[in-house]
Design a protein around this motif. Structure first.
Motif, short mmCIF file in Angstrom:
data_model
loop_
_atom_site.label_atom_id
_atom_site.label_comp_id
_atom_site.label_asym_id
_atom_site.label_seq_id
_atom_site.Cartn_x
_atom_site.Cartn_y
_atom_site.Cartn_z
N ILE A 1 0.86 -1.18 0.00
CA ILE A 1 0.00 0.00 0.00
C ILE A 1 0.90 1.23 0.00
O ILE A 1 1.86 1.31 0.79
N LYS A 2 0.60 2.18 -0.87
CA LYS A 2 1.44 3.38 -0.99
C LYS A 2 0.59 4.63 -0.82
O LYS A 2 -0.59 4.65 -1.20
N PHE A 3 1.23 5.66 -0.30
CA PHE A 3 0.56 6.94 -0.05
C PHE A 3 1.53 8.06 -0.40
O PHE A 3 2.73 7.96 -0.14
N SER A 4 1.04 9.12 -1.01
CA SER A 4 1.90 10.26 -1.32
C SER A 4 1.09 11.55 -1.31
O SER A 4 -0.13 11.53 -1.55
N LEU A 5 1.77 12.63 -1.00
CA LEU A 5 1.19 13.96 -1.13
C LEU A 5 2.28 14.91 -1.57
O LEU A 5 3.45 14.73 -1.25
N ASN A 6 1.91 15.89 -2.33
CA ASN A 6 2.89 16.88 -2.77
C ASN A 6 2.20 18.18 -3.15
O ASN A 6 1.03 18.21 -3.51
N ARG A 7 2.95 19.23 -3.02
CA ARG A 7 2.53 20.56 -3.48
C ARG A 7 3.48 21.00 -4.58
O ARG A 7 4.70 20.87 -4.47
N MET A 8 2.90 21.54 -5.67
CA MET A 8 3.67 22.03 -6.81
C MET A 8 3.23 23.46 -7.11
O MET A 8 2.04 23.77 -7.08
N ILE A 9 4.19 24.32 -7.41
CA ILE A 9 3.92 25.72 -7.76
C ILE A 9 4.46 25.97 -9.16
O ILE A 9 5.59 25.60 -9.48
N GLN A 10 3.65 26.61 -9.99
CA GLN A 10 4.01 26.90 -11.38
C GLN A 10 3.98 28.41 -11.60
O GLN A 10 2.95 29.04 -11.43
N TYR A 11 5.12 28.96 -12.05
CA TYR A 11 5.26 30.41 -12.17
C TYR A 11 5.09 30.93 -13.59
O TYR A 11 4.96 32.15 -13.79
N ILE A 12 5.15 30.07 -14.61
CA ILE A 12 4.89 30.51 -15.98
C ILE A 12 3.79 29.62 -16.55
O ILE A 12 3.62 28.47 -16.13
N GLN A 13 3.02 30.16 -17.48
CA GLN A 13 1.92 29.40 -18.06
C GLN A 13 1.74 29.77 -19.52
O GLN A 13 2.20 30.83 -19.98
N LEU A 14 1.09 28.86 -20.23
CA LEU A 14 0.81 29.06 -21.65
C LEU A 14 -0.55 29.71 -21.80
O LEU A 14 -1.54 29.21 -21.26
N ILE A 15 -0.62 30.81 -22.53
CA ILE A 15 -1.87 31.54 -22.71
C ILE A 15 -2.46 31.15 -24.06
O ILE A 15 -1.91 31.45 -25.12
N SER A 16 -3.59 30.45 -24.03
CA SER A 16 -4.28 30.06 -25.25
C SER A 16 -5.70 29.67 -24.87
O SER A 16 -5.90 28.90 -23.94
#
Length: 810
Positions: free
Chosen positions: A533-548
């Motif tokens: 049995i496996k468990f994970s958590l994470n936080r990710m932050i993204q500073y640039i994005q594609l505008i479309s």
């Protein structure tokens, strides 16, 4: 200026990590280091990520990029087991009285009838690996699958995995667990690829002959990766042959490829060059339709790598990649520019370079210093004399980072490092392309920013049953403005009408900064040798994005960095899974559940025109979101019949709500983005019918993605005017496709220097006209007294497509 932090300093996490490291590194009796290099017997090339286990202790590790391994063991006699995909498992007995070096030589398997492996790792890795949502892909087995026009596509191979989707054929990118296409970090030898598509999304830019291994993270993402919120696709190029000259390649219906590799100084320096070029444009000229005859669609890419091993402890590598596309459809129209172009040429180019140095400090500490340069250019050229123009945009990425791997004990592995990234974005420059053009030049402000990060991962095995990985990443982002930042009237929605004035910033000055702590955690509990049995958590932050605001694959989208108005996107994900191997690891199965909280997700105002928009903050709306689902995966590894099945149920919903009606979507209620597909089923199967002949099939089904249909229609001046109420309230028809393939391999028992194989494929064998989109067109009859609205379904590939390709090695 004060920076904004998304996460408090998390004192509990920090104290826990410090105490955990202090405790775990001081426990245990006297240990000795067992180390060496794992190589293949045929050419003595090192095998990276080979699994080595000490049977008596149950602990082990993976070899590094130089094929080196190191494990700590007490004094005594032990049996070690080494496994690597496509090679016979190696068992060796060692006597340890002091630090000991033992090199392991692995023999490659012949492709016989008794065993066909469909895994990039030993099958037990399904249970033993610590993280959730991680897959290693095998190039060898991808080459057996059905292909479109004979082109093996790494990106399309991802669609057979659970949690991965696409908006349709011919679309660029892929969507993972509720993320948009720009939320996937795609790395090729540490260099980011901002557009991984050739030929408007039909093929990827990765030459399969040049690749060594592919690691795909969508769940438990280690702390060394950041900058995106959905997934990480880490692609490593192969090591050049340092023993002898060799080559391989292939010829298909749309392109051909060739790779050459050779030693410069035997066992010291080597190189390879892999190239691929298409001839689609020549095929179009053979077709009778005049508009297709004038269509241009060609691409090429070149991948190269130079390696130097000055000592047994050092490896220096220089890699480079360049890829170019051009695409022109006769009769194209760019309404966004209010230009009726008779023909517009789209071209885009990717240029990457990486310089790395791997050094081993004894048996416990290894470092890797990497410098990266990446550039992506996209251009649109209209040759019409009166309205001739050239529209250019680009993003330039420069990165310097240092990664360290430390092995304090056989139970513990620590990774840590730091990174600094410089972004330079030119979002758009329009200029006339000749002296008589009536186009007025427009140049958008350049964007400059800096993203820095430090991280640490600590993986610890408490015993044979329980292991954890604790990681933390701190990232800091600065928007270094050049030019003007626009100000808007308080208490009113942002628009040109509410624009008040602007603020001028000098070059290099910080206009806005953000930062935050990104914790990562994974845990595994083994129920027995075949289940965990496996468990994970994470936080990710993204500073640039594609505008479309379109799903089309046109290179008109632009990258945008976080600033005073557009905040970084954040994803907090939690996932849990059960993993089970059956019948002596012949069958592996897993089921994972995930939930993701999304912050500052981006969508757009109705009717937004983002091309050459000087005020994108007035069109971009940000809100919250959620994504959740379940992923089922079953794979058969051994036997004449092998393959896997995956099923994904997922939902992604956004909430964009404001006190202003203009900045609210769907009356402030949850709605699905245009890439949401609740149900996806994939079945991949391969049958070894004879020593050299195998048959493969790929079947996929998915529910249709959301689309906005008119809720009503009005008659104004005798014309039909559609009325749109809520966004994405309907769905296009379901997607169904069956692909078939037959492979004729080279005889593995013959010692010929030149070996060839054939692949025959039928893409869309059911001849299904799958809808990419649905649109409406008004037909006028009897002058202005009667109007009829017809519904049309656009299919990109609406027919059966056979293909043949020939692959060779020498």
């Amino acid at each position: 200026m004060k920076k904004k932090s998304f996460y408090s300093p998390l004192g509990v996490w920090g104290c826990f990590i410090v105490l955990f490291l202090s405790f775990s590194t001081t426990c245990g009796q006297r240990k000795f280091t067992l180390s060496g290099v794992i190589r293949q017997s045929s050419n003595e090339k090192p095998l990276p990520r080979a699994a080595i286990y000490v049977d008596e202790t149950g602990y082990g590790t993976l070899s590094d990029t130089l094929g080196r391994y190191q494990v700590l063991v007490p004094k005594g006699t032990f049996n070690i087991t080494v496994s690597y995909q496509g090679f016979f498992t190696k068992h060796q007995r060692v006597d340890v009285n002091n630090n000991l070096m033992v090199d392991i030589i692995m023999d490659e398997k012949a492709n016989d009838l008794d065993e066909v492996v469909v895994s990039a790792n030993s099958a037990s890795q399904n249970v033993k690996r610590l993280e959730t949502g991680v897959t290693n892909l095998s190039i060898k087995n991808m080459k057996k699958l059905p292909t479109l026009l004979g082109e093996l596509d790494i990106i399309k191979s991802l669609f057979s995995l659970p949690g991965v989707a696409s908006v349709g054929e011919g679309a660029s990118g892929f969507n993972v667990r509720g993320g948009n296409i720009d939320q996937n970090l795609i790395l090729m030898d540490n260099a980011p690829v901002f557009n991984a598509s050739h030929l408007m999304g039909f093929f990827s830019v990765f030459n399969p002959d040049a690749l060594r291994d592919i690691n795909f993270y969508r769940g438990g993402i280690p702390a060394q990766y950041g900058g995106r919120t959905a997934s990480v696709l880490n692609i490593n190029l192969r090591d050049a042959n340092a023993q002898k000259f060799s080559g391989q390649g292939g010829v298909g219906l749309v392109s051909s490829r060739l790779m050459l590799e050779a030693p410069i100084i035997k066992d010291k320096a080597s190189f390879f060059v892999a190239s691929r070029f298409s001839y689609v444009g020549y095929l179009f000229k053979l077709l009778p339709q005049q508009n297709i005859k004038n269509t241009k669609a060609d691409f090429y890419d070149i991948t190269a790598k130079l390696e130097f091993r000055p000592t047994k402890k050092d490896k220096i590598a220089l890699t480079g990649f360049t890829g170019f596309d051009k695409f022109k459809v006769a009769g194209d129209s760019l309404a966004n520019l209010e230009v009726n172009a008779s023909s517009s040429l789209f071209n885009w180019r990717t240029t990457n370079g990486t310089l790395s140095w791997v050094h081993s400090f004894g048996t416990k500490l290894t470092s890797k210093i990497v410098g990266v340069y990446s550039r992506y250019d996209a251009n649109i050229i209209n040759p019409d004399s009166a309205l001739a123009f050239r529209l250019e945009s680009n993003i330039v990425y420069k990165n310097l980072k240092a990664d360290f791997n430390y092995l304090p004990s056989e139970k513990q592995k620590i990774d840590f490092g730091l990174s600094t990234i410089d972004y330079q974005i030119q979002p758009g420059k329009l200029r006339p392309d000749n002296a008589v053009s009536q186009i007025n030049p427009v140049t958008l402000r350049n964007e400059s920013s800096l993203e820095s990060a430090v991280y640490i991962n600590d993986e610890y095995d408490f015993n044979k049953k329980f292991s954890i990985l604790v990681g933390v990443r701190y990232s800091f982002f600065m928007n270094r403005g050049t030019g003007y930042t626009y100000n808007y009237r308080d208490g009113l929605p942002k628009s040109i009408e509410t624009l008040t004035d602007s603020t001028l910033y000098a070059k290099g000055s910080v206009t806005k900064s953000y930062g935050g702590i990104e914790p990562r955690f994974s845990a595994k509990y083994s129920l027995n040798d075949n289940a965990s049995i496996k468990f994970s958590l994470n936080r990710m932050i993204q500073y640039i994005q594609l505008i479309s605001n379109t799903t089309a694959a046109l290179p008109t989208a632009r990258w945008k960095s976080a600033d005073n108005y557009i905040k970084p996107q954040i994803a907090d994900q939690i996932s849990i899974g059960y993993f089970q191997n059956l019948n002596d690891n012949k069958i592996e199965a897993s089921i994972e559940f995930f939930y993701k909280k999304l912050t500052n997700v981006a969508d757009y105002k109705d009717g937004s025109n983002l091309l050459l928009d000087k005020f994108p903050e007035a069109s971009i709306l940000q809100g919250t979101g959620r994504a959740y689902g379940a992923e089922l995966y079953v794979k058969k590894n051994i036997g004449l019949l092998t393959g896997w099945m995956s099923y994904t149920y997922s939902q992604t919903q956004f909430l964009v709500k404001s006190k202003f009606e203009e900045e609210t979507i769907n009356n402030g209620e949850y709605f699905s983005p245009n890439y949401n597909k609740p149900h996806i089923f994939n079945l991949i199967a391969s049958y070894q019918a004879a020593k050299r002949i195998s048959f493969s099939t790929n079947f996929t089904f998915s529910t249709g993605r959301p689309i906005t249909y008119p809720a009503a229609k009005f008659y104004v001046g005798g014309l039909v005017v559609p009325y749109y109420a809520n966004r994405n309230q309907a769905n296009i028809p379901n997607y169904v496709r069956l692909d078939l393939a037959m492979n004729i391999d080279a005889d593995p028992y013959k010692t010929k220097k030149f070996k060839g194989s054939w692949n025959f494929s039928i893409y869309n064998a059911l001849n299904t006209r799958n809808a990419y989109s649905v649109f409406f067109r008004t037909k006028t009859r009897y002058a202005q007294y009667y109007n009829k609205v017809d519904i049309y379904k656009l299919s990109i590939l609406g027919s059966m497509i056979p293909s043949i390709s020939y692959n060779f090695k020498f």
